[in-house]
Design a protein around this motif. Sequence first.
Motif, PDB file in Angstrom:
ATOM      1  N   GLU A 126       0.820  -1.207   0.000  1.00  0.00           N
ATOM      2  CA  GLU A 126       0.000   0.000   0.000  1.00  0.00           C
ATOM      3  C   GLU A 126       0.856   1.259   0.000  1.00  0.00           C
ATOM      4  O   GLU A 126       0.529   2.252  -0.666  1.00  0.00           O
ATOM      5  CB  GLU A 126      -0.932  -0.010   1.209  1.00  0.00           C
ATOM      6  N   LEU A 127       1.944   1.235   0.745  1.00  0.00           N
ATOM      7  CA  LEU A 127       2.861   2.372   0.723  1.00  0.00           C
ATOM      8  C   LEU A 127       3.465   2.551  -0.662  1.00  0.00           C
ATOM      9  O   LEU A 127       3.578   3.689  -1.165  1.00  0.00           O
ATOM     10  CB  LEU A 127       3.960   2.179   1.766  1.00  0.00           C
ATOM     11  N   GLU A 128       3.848   1.456  -1.283  1.00  0.00           N
ATOM     12  CA  GLU A 128       4.435   1.541  -2.623  1.00  0.00           C
ATOM     13  C   GLU A 128       3.418   2.067  -3.628  1.00  0.00           C
ATOM     14  O   GLU A 128       3.775   2.798  -4.564  1.00  0.00           O
ATOM     15  CB  GLU A 128       4.947   0.161  -3.065  1.00  0.00           C
ATOM     16  N   ASN A 129       2.152   1.730  -3.449  1.00  0.00           N
ATOM     17  CA  ASN A 129       1.122   2.246  -4.338  1.00  0.00           C
ATOM     18  C   ASN A 129       0.977   3.761  -4.190  1.00  0.00           C
ATOM     19  O   ASN A 129       0.853   4.488  -5.187  1.00  0.00           O
ATOM     20  CB  ASN A 129      -0.212   1.555  -4.062  1.00  0.00           C
ATOM     21  N   ILE A 130       0.993   4.249  -2.941  1.00  0.00           N
ATOM     22  CA  ILE A 130       0.925   5.693  -2.710  1.00  0.00           C
ATOM     23  C   ILE A 130       2.113   6.387  -3.373  1.00  0.00           C
ATOM     24  O   ILE A 130       1.973   7.438  -4.016  1.00  0.00           O
ATOM     25  CB  ILE A 130       0.900   6.000  -1.195  1.00  0.00           C
ATOM     26  N   ILE A 131       3.283   5.804  -3.238  1.00  0.00           N
ATOM     27  CA  ILE A 131       4.489   6.374  -3.853  1.00  0.00           C
ATOM     28  C   ILE A 131       4.327   6.438  -5.368  1.00  0.00           C
ATOM     29  O   ILE A 131       4.622   7.460  -6.007  1.00  0.00           O
ATOM     30  CB  ILE A 131       5.730   5.539  -3.470  1.00  0.00           C
ATOM     31  N   ALA A 132       3.851   5.352  -5.966  1.00  0.00           N
ATOM     32  CA  ALA A 132       3.692   5.292  -7.415  1.00  0.00           C
ATOM     33  C   ALA A 132       2.658   6.303  -7.914  1.00  0.00           C
ATOM     34  O   ALA A 132       2.851   6.950  -8.953  1.00  0.00           O
ATOM     35  CB  ALA A 132       3.302   3.880  -7.842  1.00  0.00           C
ATOM     36  N   VAL A 133       1.552   6.444  -7.170  1.00  0.00           N
ATOM     37  CA  VAL A 133       0.526   7.421  -7.553  1.00  0.00           C
ATOM     38  C   VAL A 133       1.094   8.836  -7.491  1.00  0.00           C
ATOM     39  O   VAL A 133       0.883   9.652  -8.399  1.00  0.00           O
ATOM     40  CB  VAL A 133      -0.711   7.281  -6.651  1.00  0.00           C
ATOM     41  N   ARG A 134       1.828   9.149  -6.441  1.00  0.00           N
ATOM     42  CA  ARG A 134       2.387  10.492  -6.307  1.00  0.00           C
ATOM     43  C   ARG A 134       3.440  10.791  -7.370  1.00  0.00           C
ATOM     44  O   ARG A 134       3.624  11.941  -7.767  1.00  0.00           O
ATOM     45  CB  ARG A 134       2.976  10.676  -4.903  1.00  0.00           C
ATOM     46  N   LYS A 135       4.116   9.766  -7.834  1.00  0.00           N
ATOM     47  CA  LYS A 135       5.106   9.950  -8.892  1.00  0.00           C
ATOM     48  C   LYS A 135       4.477   9.939 -10.283  1.00  0.00           C
ATOM     49  O   LYS A 135       5.155  10.205 -11.278  1.00  0.00           O
ATOM     50  CB  LYS A 135       6.168   8.849  -8.813  1.00  0.00           C
ATOM     51  N   GLY A 136       3.189   9.607 -10.357  1.00  0.00           N
ATOM     52  CA  GLY A 136       2.530   9.504 -11.646  1.00  0.00           C
ATOM     53  C   GLY A 136       2.857   8.230 -12.387  1.00  0.00           C
ATOM     54  O   GLY A 136       2.612   8.114 -13.595  1.00  0.00           O
ATOM     55  N   ALA A 137       3.389   7.232 -11.678  1.00  0.00           N
ATOM     56  CA  ALA A 137       3.784   5.972 -12.303  1.00  0.00           C
ATOM     57  C   ALA A 137       2.627   4.993 -12.431  1.00  0.00           C
ATOM     58  O   ALA A 137       2.729   3.999 -13.148  1.00  0.00           O
ATOM     59  CB  ALA A 137       4.917   5.324 -11.503  1.00  0.00           C
ATOM     60  N   THR A 138       1.537   5.254 -11.725  1.00  0.00           N
ATOM     61  CA  THR A 138       0.359   4.390 -11.816  1.00  0.00           C
ATOM     62  C   THR A 138      -0.886   5.234 -11.592  1.00  0.00           C
ATOM     63  O   THR A 138      -0.820   6.317 -10.997  1.00  0.00           O
ATOM     64  CB  THR A 138       0.427   3.249 -10.779  1.00  0.00           C
ATOM     65  N   SER A 139      -2.010   4.737 -12.063  1.00  0.00           N
ATOM     66  CA  SER A 139      -3.278   5.453 -11.874  1.00  0.00           C
ATOM     67  C   SER A 139      -3.893   5.047 -10.539  1.00  0.00           C
ATOM     68  O   SER A 139      -3.735   3.905 -10.091  1.00  0.00           O
ATOM     69  CB  SER A 139      -4.248   5.117 -13.003  1.00  0.00           C
ATOM     70  N   PRO A 140      -4.613   5.957  -9.903  1.00  0.00           N
ATOM     71  CA  PRO A 140      -5.261   5.607  -8.633  1.00  0.00           C
ATOM     72  C   PRO A 140      -6.262   4.482  -8.826  1.00  0.00           C
ATOM     73  O   PRO A 140      -6.956   4.427  -9.841  1.00  0.00           O
ATOM     74  CB  PRO A 140      -5.970   6.906  -8.229  1.00  0.00           C
ATOM     75  N   ALA A 141      -6.319   3.589  -7.854  1.00  0.00           N
ATOM     76  CA  ALA A 141      -7.257   2.467  -7.946  1.00  0.00           C
ATOM     77  C   ALA A 141      -8.019   2.257  -6.645  1.00  0.00           C
ATOM     78  O   ALA A 141      -8.774   1.303  -6.516  1.00  0.00           O
ATOM     79  CB  ALA A 141      -6.510   1.191  -8.316  1.00  0.00           C
ATOM     80  N   ARG A 142      -7.819   3.146  -5.689  1.00  0.00           N
ATOM     81  CA  ARG A 142      -8.394   2.935  -4.365  1.00  0.00           C
ATOM     82  C   ARG A 142      -9.900   3.179  -4.352  1.00  0.00           C
ATOM     83  O   ARG A 142     -10.400   4.128  -4.962  1.00  0.00           O
ATOM     84  CB  ARG A 142      -7.720   3.867  -3.356  1.00  0.00           C
ATOM     85  N   ALA A 143     -10.622   2.305  -3.663  1.00  0.00           N
ATOM     86  CA  ALA A 143     -12.042   2.482  -3.390  1.00  0.00           C
ATOM     87  C   ALA A 143     -12.229   2.322  -1.892  1.00  0.00           C
ATOM     88  O   ALA A 143     -12.074   1.225  -1.359  1.00  0.00           O
ATOM     89  CB  ALA A 143     -12.878   1.469  -4.159  1.00  0.00           C
TER      90      ALA A 143
END
Length: 713
Positions: free
Chosen positions: A312-329
């Motif tokens: 989950e931390l890595e996902n937040i990092i990736a979203v903030r870097k623009g490396a992945t699209s948000p997927a959280r619900a």
Amino acid sequence: MTRILLIILLCLGGDELRANPDLETIRNRFVAELMAPTLDESSVRKILSEQQADGTWPDINYQDVSRTGFEHGTHLSRMVELSRAYKKEGNTYYDSKVVKTAIYKALDYWLANDFICDNWWWNQIGTPDRMVQTFLIFDDELSATQKEKARPIITRANINAWGARPGGDRIKIAGIQGRYALFLRDSEMLDEAVGVIIEEIKTSEGRGLQVDMSFHHRHDRVNNTLSYGKGYADAFADWAVKLKGTKYRIPEKRLALLIDYYLDGICQMMPYGKYPDPGAKNRSVSRKGTLGSYDTDTPEKLSSVTDYRSDELENIIAVRKGATSPARAANRFFWHSEYFSHQRPDFFTSARMYSRRNHSMEEPYNSEGLKNHHLGEGSNFISRTGTEYQDIFPVLDWHKIPGTTVIQNDRLPDPDEIQKKGLSDFVGGVSNGTYGAAAFDFISPYDPLQAKKAWFMFDREFVCLGAGITARGSAPVVTTLNQCHLRGDVVVHNAEGTLSLPRGTHDLKRVEWVLHDSIAYFLQAPATVQVSNETATGSWWGISHQSTTSREALQMPVFKLWVDHGSRPGNESYAYTVLPAVDEKTAADYQRDPQVEILSNTPDLQAVRHQGLQLIQAVFYKSGTLSLGDKLQVRMDGPGMIMLQLAGGKINEISVADPSRKFRTMRFDISAPVITDHPKVRTDRNTSKGKTTFTIELPQDGYAGQSVTFGVQ
């Protein structure tokens, strides 16, 4: 004598290092971090060229030590920058006698004057922090006299200081003391500071981290999660990295709690875990750039010290870097702070409320946030990109905060009237972590105005209801659907068709929906609405009177959409659905096949059914019955909130909550023979009448207001 003891202590540094090698490891990590950023040589050149013979700079007002002034922090920051230039190899100013002399002059001037600000924060945090940074970098280049004179200044940051109260400031002050201990190579002082830092990572019933994962800095119980609470998490993460692999390392349980708070608290109050929600901010909205994207520093530090929730931390990092699209619900109600958030992959929204248990808003400390009176009164910000409200606040119409119902008086009350305690107990939310609803029995502390306000959250859309809107006075009452940056056309659909509005202010009749910036607003029935899509004016000085605040006049195109309830409304209402992430065609299609049905919108009961999700959410302000068709009814014995999840027409999950926090149990009937094995729920089935009576043991003490969710069959 003090000077002699200090010299002896410094001479014993080698013995201390041999006895405690971890201390030097930690110290080197802090210094490396201070030295890591790229040096701006042009900035250093300017600082050197403008410094005066006495060590001062002409652009700093050294006489103003008021709470709204104290530009002295710039002097201290320049000392840090010069120290970096002097010690950083590979730059023009490395080991420069000119730079060294400039540092000495700036430091000696401060030591000779020992500037004290009217704001305690500078004396116990700001000044010691910058001074310690300079000392850690400059280190053995400092004279014994300079070190001795600086000691009383730096040690104003100590864990027994007045400002070291539990919460956001205590961990910062302990951190400054810890870094000063590293400079002195003082193991005993370091032990004490690290012990305080570790001990601060805990939940509290007063200041600090709450059990719902929100953060209170003061006893006013105002939501400070994205201000002091963010600084709290940042400071802890910083020390966790510096202490890793040493005998001082942070215990795993403390790390886990901090990560829970970061992910389930801080990130849940941010669109996509990237941008801060203005609804979770306080006086900092009057600072330029306050809604900018957060960086990856803290989640990267946390993920480097433990594997706990690392994905989950890595996902937040990736979203903030623009490396992945948000997927959280996710859907979350913070019952201690009375803040409600709803996140989907393509939109985020929230509702901020307050009750007799909480205050509405932070006071306008240091003359910031001077117009925040209505920001906590049911504000409902809507984000698609996270940038819809960035730096809009100088030109904002502060009587039309998104989501609020407000009397449009000629002027706002005085700034010292901003913080108010609520006048109602019935404020809360029900949530199962994915879906939920919030309810606000709103009674204005400023005007003779009251309204029952509720929000119902789903996957594609959310519904906003208001009932019992009653007020006295000649000024009109309005409910604002949104106020944000104007981006593109404003499209309106009514019985005559669809049209794009020209710039201006418009009074529109029989409107069915409005579309702006990929967000559509559907009225329950054709209604009169007001739209403004024109340039607004203002200034930062209008909302903040800091000495450095710009008085420049600003102009920005702004979109506003509101419903006018008229003057002296009696039992008026509103009902609208917000559908983000759509274009004109999708909006038209949704109008023909809406997925939500408003079951009730009265001062006693507000309820919505989502047909596609088979989800029912209801707010009972008093005992009553909700008829759901097909002989299905819910009867509540008293006030409360309930959410029913159906599958194939049958109930399979129930969530309940007590917004008033007054009851130990909740009792209701459902006209269906169902059972549950939840340990906190008792069911009594009456097969002859085809109904089930539920008695739920509600959470108590610090968990009062939390939802109870259980499956049924």
